[in-house]
Design an enzyme around this catalytic site. Structure first.
Site, PDB file in Angstrom:
ATOM      1  N   HIS A 151      35.994  19.617  47.398  1.00  0.00           N
ATOM      2  CA  HIS A 151      37.073  18.546  46.814  1.00  0.00           C
ATOM      3  C   HIS A 151      37.440  19.134  45.428  1.00  0.00           C
ATOM      4  CE1 HIS A 151      35.944  15.314  49.832  1.00  0.00           C
ATOM      5  NE2 HIS A 151      36.005  16.483  50.552  1.00  0.00           N
ATOM      6  N   ASP A 169      31.825  18.251  49.482  1.00  0.00           N
ATOM      7  CA  ASP A 169      32.289  17.221  48.408  1.00  0.00           C
ATOM      8  C   ASP A 169      32.815  17.942  47.339  1.00  0.00           C
ATOM      9  OD1 ASP A 169      32.907  14.891  46.735  1.00  0.00           O
ATOM     10  OD2 ASP A 169      31.930  13.624  48.307  1.00  0.00           O
TER      11      ASP A 169
END
Ligand code: NAG
Ligand code: NAG
Ligand code: NAG
Ligand code: NAG
Ligand code: NAG
Ligand code: NAG
Ligand code: NAG
Ligand code: NAG
Ligand code: NAG
Ligand code: NAG
Ligand code: NAG
Ligand code: NAG
Length: 417
Positions: free
Chosen positions: A260, A237
């Protein structure tokens, strides 16, 4: 020298030696002012199978109550300590408490074997209410979380999907230093800094697979004056996520990927008022990931402002630069009139390659357009050479210099930036 003549004498001598050792390890040494609280001396086995939680709690309690200048809870190397969820609670007597982690801490792999407080597995290790704390060492904090990543878990156990444990939570602490350590395979976020001030994290390594869900590297929330430097972060993430109530953040020298990227938000979920301000992010390299992202929900209130992204390189990024005021992690978000206001965001010297054709996306709300977006010296080319990258903007105002590729037509040209 006479040898001990009777069992009584032997016992007295033994007591003397034990006392001497206790004194050596717990009393203040004026020249150094440091004393060690070694978890092994408190009964930790470190074989990776025995539950060492009690020994850690005892060592912490003594270190926390100690009056020496630098009490050090020591976790020796070459051992693996199995730990259940653990709270290291302050306040403590010293302003220079140190946790020296040179060994490996590991969590149970089976989620149903975790002994969670009130059935909420919100953290694995939490340090709370401490002023003046260093957590450092060559050790590893291994959340052993692969079985938590299985999505069907949400339905099988009491642990809701949103309630998976964070690896290390620093909550309501001030003057904190985190350095050197390696974090890996957390069930959810690796490190969360919450309700704290003056926190410095440096030289951390954070690693979990690209497919692991919600395993943010470092999450900052309701905290001020946080500095994050020289960290290598690869997760499933956000490498760093910045939540509401964050102000005065200084992030530099981060290498991110997989992951991310660095995200501000999501802010304003369920109509809440959330704020982020004064974030500087310099000299970071983003591998295969988003680059720099600001995301907010429709219907929220508050602001994200005074943000600088400078000297960022991206490689094969899916979204090098993105502002999304329509963030929605499910299918049913309605467009609403209120939104978190985004203003005074500077992007300067952002270079590299984009996997997506639209390398710059600025999607802002009609009622609360993004204001004072500044862009300077940006070159984002497609990873696969041939076509040119493009930009998208809606409801954005701001300025740019002419050294911008792709061209961003919604910004006014201004060479004086
Ligand atoms: C830890 O292991 C290393 C390498 O095997 C060894 O050199 C060192 O002496 C060990 N240290 C301790 C404290 O056991
Ligand atoms: C201990 O902490 C205090 C207050 O933060 C600081 O002034 C002092 O220099 C520290 N002492 C050592 C030995 O680190
Ligand atoms: C992680 O948990 C599994 C059980 O799911 C266990 O077999 C394994 O040894 C654990 N990993 C480590 C590093 O202890
Ligand atoms: C623990 O690791 C640090 C490096 O992070 C090192 O400086 C220190 O000497 C080590 N301590 C012990 C007792 O192994
Ligand atoms: C990180 O570690 C390197 C090498 O040990 C060192 O040069 C650097 O100053 C450290 N960074 C910070 C912010 O402490
Ligand atoms: C914009 O943000 C930067 C960085 O936080 C700050 O230095 C500057 O004063 C802000 N500008 C305005 C007009 O508020
Ligand atoms: C990025 O490219 C611009 C030119 O487009 C250049 O001025 C700048 O120095 C470069 N920055 C980095 C970090 O490569
Ligand atoms: C870029 O990313 C895509 C999708 O993950 C991948 O297929 C491609 O091989 C990558 N290209 C390079 C040059 O890394
Ligand atoms: C909300 O507005 C944006 C921008 O105008 C649009 O792209 C999006 O489709 C709208 N969403 C809904 C659910 O109407
Ligand atoms: C990126 O694209 C620009 C504009 O087409 C071009 O001038 C530049 O050489 C390209 N840079 C790289 C590294 O491909
Ligand atoms: C906002 O964006 C939409 C879609 O691009 C456009 O129709 C509208 O005119 C814009 N509103 C303002 C105030 O710029
Ligand atoms: C960039 O877009 C603006 C506005 O559409 C246009 O005036 C300008 O000529 C464009 N610049 C380049 C280099 O294409």
């Amino acid at each position: 020298m006479a040898t001990p003549a009777s069992p009584t004498v032997a016992r007295i001598l033994l007591c003397f030696f034990v006392l001497a050792r206790v004194c050596a390890s717990t009393s203040s040494q004026p020249s150094v002012g440091q004393s060690f609280f070694n978890v092994v001396e408190y009964g930790a086995v470190g074989d990776g199978r025995t539950d060492d939680t009690k020994a850690f709690k005892k060592a912490w309690n003594d270190a926390c109550e100690s009056n020496v200048i630098v009490p050090t809870m020591h976790i020796p190397r070459n051992k693996t300590y199995l730990l259940q969820p653990l709270v290291l609670q302050g306040p403590c007597n010293s302003q220079n408490l140190t946790i020296q982690i040179n060994g490996t801490l590991v969590a149970l792999g089976d989620p149903s074997a975790w002994k969670c407080d009130k059935k909420h597995c919100r953290h694995w290790i939490m340090i709370s209410d401490v002023d003046g704390l260093s957590v450092l060492g060559s050790g590893t904090i291994n959340g052993n979380g692969s079985r938590w990543w299985d999505h069907s878990l949400c339905h099988r156990h009491h642990v809701g999907c949103g309630k998976k444990p964070t690896g290390l939570v620093i909550d309501r602490c001030n003057e904190v230093r985190l350095s050197e350590l390696t974090f890996q395979d957390s069930p959810q976020m690796h490190v969360a800094i919450e309700r704290s001030t003056r926190v410095a994290a440096a030289n951390l390594t954070i690693a979990s697979p690209g497919h692991s869900p919600n395993t943010d590297g470092i999450h900052v929330q309701r905290s001020r004056h946080v500095r994050i430097r020289d960290c290598r972060i690869g997760t499933g993430d956000d490498c760093i996520s910045i939540g509401s109530g964050s102000a005065h953040l200084d992030i530099s020298g981060i290498s991110c990927g997989p992951g991310h990227g660095v995200s501000i938000g999501s802010l304003g979920k369920h109509g809440s008022r959330e704020t982020v301000e004064d974030v500087r992010r310099l000299g970071c390299h983003m591998g295969t990931s988003n680059g720099v992202r600001i995301k907010t929900w429709q219907g929220g209130k508050g602001y994200a402002r005074d943000i600088v992204f400078e000297r960022i390189t991206v490689s094969n990024s899916s979204h090098p630069i993105i502002i999304n005021q329509f963030y929605c992690d499910h299918q049913h978000c309605k467009n609403q009139t209120s939104a978190v206001q985004i203003s005074n965001v500077t992007y300067s010297q952002v270079n590299g390659t984009s996997r997506a054709k639209a390398a710059v996306e600025l999607a802002c709300s009609k009622m609360h357009p993004c204001r004072d977006i500044l862009m300077k010296d940006i070159t984002l080319n497609l990873t696969v050479k041939g076509k040119e990258t493009t930009s998208y903007c809606s409801n954005v105002s701001g300025r740019r210099n002419s050294n911008i590729f792709p061209n961003i037509s919604c910004l006014e040209e201004d060479e004086d930036l």
